[in-house]
Design an enzyme around this catalytic site. Structure first.
Site, PDB file in Angstrom:
ATOM      1  N   ASP A  44      53.806  -0.175  18.049  1.00 14.96           N
ATOM      2  CA  ASP A  44      52.951   0.260  16.940  1.00 14.96           C
ATOM      3  C   ASP A  44      53.719   0.296  15.615  1.00 14.96           C
ATOM      4  OD1 ASP A  44      52.658   1.388  19.523  1.00 14.96           O
ATOM      5  OD2 ASP A  44      51.173   2.827  18.845  1.00 14.96           O
ATOM      6  N   ASP A  79      54.804   7.414  11.512  1.00 11.61           N
ATOM      7  CA  ASP A  79      53.408   7.144  11.165  1.00 11.61           C
ATOM      8  C   ASP A  79      53.101   7.230   9.676  1.00 11.61           C
ATOM      9  OD1 ASP A  79      52.445   6.544  13.733  1.00 11.61           O
ATOM     10  OD2 ASP A  79      52.463   8.674  14.244  1.00 11.61           O
TER      11      ASP A  79
HETATM   12  N1  GLY Z   1      49.869   4.510  17.122  1.00 14.24           N
HETATM   13  C1  GLY Z   1      49.195   5.201  18.127  1.00 14.24           C
HETATM   14  C2  GLY Z   1      48.173   4.417  18.853  1.00 14.24           C
HETATM   15  O1  GLY Z   1      47.964   3.258  18.649  1.00 14.24           O
HETATM   16  O2  GLY Z   1      47.529   5.028  19.690  1.00 14.24           O
END
Ligand code: GLY
Length: 401
Positions: free
Chosen positions: A174, A112
């Site tokens: 993601d 992230d």
């Molecule tokens: N990257 C985490 C979400 O989209 O919830």
């Protein structure tokens, strides 16, 4: 003109007691007021490391530390308000919510770092001439690269924790979003290895994450020794073979961005295929905000995910630029038109200072269901910027005729 008509129709459909006229400049004005309100609410709540507003929990603003995956978005929202208004106060506020993220440049605990650093310092570097921000972003890209395994051809998303221990090498859709940081670093430093990692990750994801109709799985688990695909699962979706809405949104945004950054046709083809799948989703073309999963079991009695709508709108505004396909533009505009109706766009002084209502974080974990989320606001503001840019270009073209 068609856009204006769509907005008017949405206002009639969703209620006339809204606080704005449907004009995008009014939406910016009310967003600005709402962010001013948010800052006043947040400051007395902050203590030690809990700095960044993420959502509302039991009607109270939930603040998180820089470690949280969403920590970069609120600063990003303030940067976009600066970009929209040109007012120096917003730049000052944006820096206050960006600089405390500095230490995250070393945090290799998950993928992230791209969201955290590029959505905050990525704006800072465009707006402030400070070489330190460049170094912070380059180090962030180096840190992200340490999670890359060349045998798999992907950056690992999550380390093992009680919720993820059943996977050996999980890669989630993601993760496409984090590649923008690597592409920036490749251009900035001339170090091609950042680009090679981003391109390979996007190619491996294209090969393994997608179904025949270009919907995608959420999680692909790889064998880190051989690169073999072990499992195709979900974490935040309704089922392994369902279409988690935000996952589909990350996918179309991710490949549109990778085409912008590399010019590689294979990524444009992916973005188009995913967008064409999205256009088949019930109501999407007309701007209906999706439910949290396109195949959620109790539709229409399921929560919405406005964050997915905002991400898709932003991506499709951009994909229209590369394709001239009016269906993408219309869908982007229709989604944005729905998001600015009172059903989704909060009244000033309500909703804990967040702009949008009705997003869903993780329905299977009963976490952040039907709430405001800082990242919904982020992609909403981005979509507004792209919509304004489109309108300005149209006006420019008309004035030249
Ligand atoms: N990257 C985490 C979400 O989209 O919830």
């Amino acid at each position: 003109m068609k856009y204006l008509i769509t907005i008017c129709i949405c206002i009639i459909l969703f209620g006339c007691n809204n606080q704005y006229s449907g004009n995008i400049n009014d939406v910016v004005k009310y967003s600005e007021k709402q962010l001013e309100f948010a800052l006043k609410k947040i400051e007395p709540l902050q203590h030690e490391v809990k700095i960044f507003p993420r959502t509302l929990e039991n009607e109270k603003i939930k603040l998180v530390s820089s470690k949280d995956w969403t920590s970069g978005f609120f600063g990003g929202n303030l940067w976009m308000m600066y970009e929209l208004t040109g007012k120096n106060e917003w730049k000052k506020c944006a820096l206050e919510y960006t600089l405390p993220l500095e230490k995250e440049q070393w945090n290799a605990n998950d993928h992230d770092i791209g969201f955290k650093m590029y959505c905050s310092f990525g704006h800072a570097i465009k707006n402030v001439d400070n070489p330190e921000y460049r170094e912070i972003l380059i180090q962030s890209a180096k840190t992200l690269s340490t999670r890359y395994n060349p045998v798999v051809g992907c950056i690992r998303s999550w380390n093992s924790n009680p919720k993820t221990a059943h996977w050996k090498y999980p890669v989630i859709i993601d993760n496409m979003m984090n590649l923008e940081l690597l592409m920036w670093a490749a251009k900035e430093t001339g170090n091609e290895s950042f680009k090679e990692i981003a391109v390979k990750h996007a190619q491996t994801t294209a090969a393994n994450h997608f179904r025949d109709d270009f919907s995608c799985y959420h999680v692909i688990d790889y064998d880190p020794e051989t690169g073999e695909v072990l499992n195709k699962n979900t974490h935040q979706g309704a089922a392994d073979d369902s279409d988690w809405a935000r996952g589909q949104a990350w996918a179309v945004y991710g490949y549109t961005m990778m085409y912008r950054e590399t010019g590689m046709e294979e990524f444009l083809d992916m973005a188009i295929n995913i967008a064409d799948f999205l256009l088949t989703v019930d109501g999407m073309k007309d701007g209906k905000v999706p439910y949290w999963d396109f195949k959620a079991p109790n539709i229409p009695n399921e929560p919405y995910d406005a964050s997915a709508a905002a991400v898709i709108s932003s991506a499709l505004f951009e994909l229209y630029e590369y394709t001239n396909n009016k269906a993408y533009l219309n869908t982007a505009q229709n989604l944005l038109a729905t998001l600015i109706t009172p059903k989704f766009f909060a009244k000033t002084g309500k909703n804990g200072g967040f702009l949008l209502k009705h997003s869903t974080g993780s329905k299977p974990y009963d976490s952040e269901v039907d709430v405001p989320l800082n990242y919904a606001d982020y992609y909403f503001l981005e979509s507004i910027i792209k919509s304004k840019k489109y309108e300005e270009n149209q006006n420019l073209a008309l004035s030249k005729e």
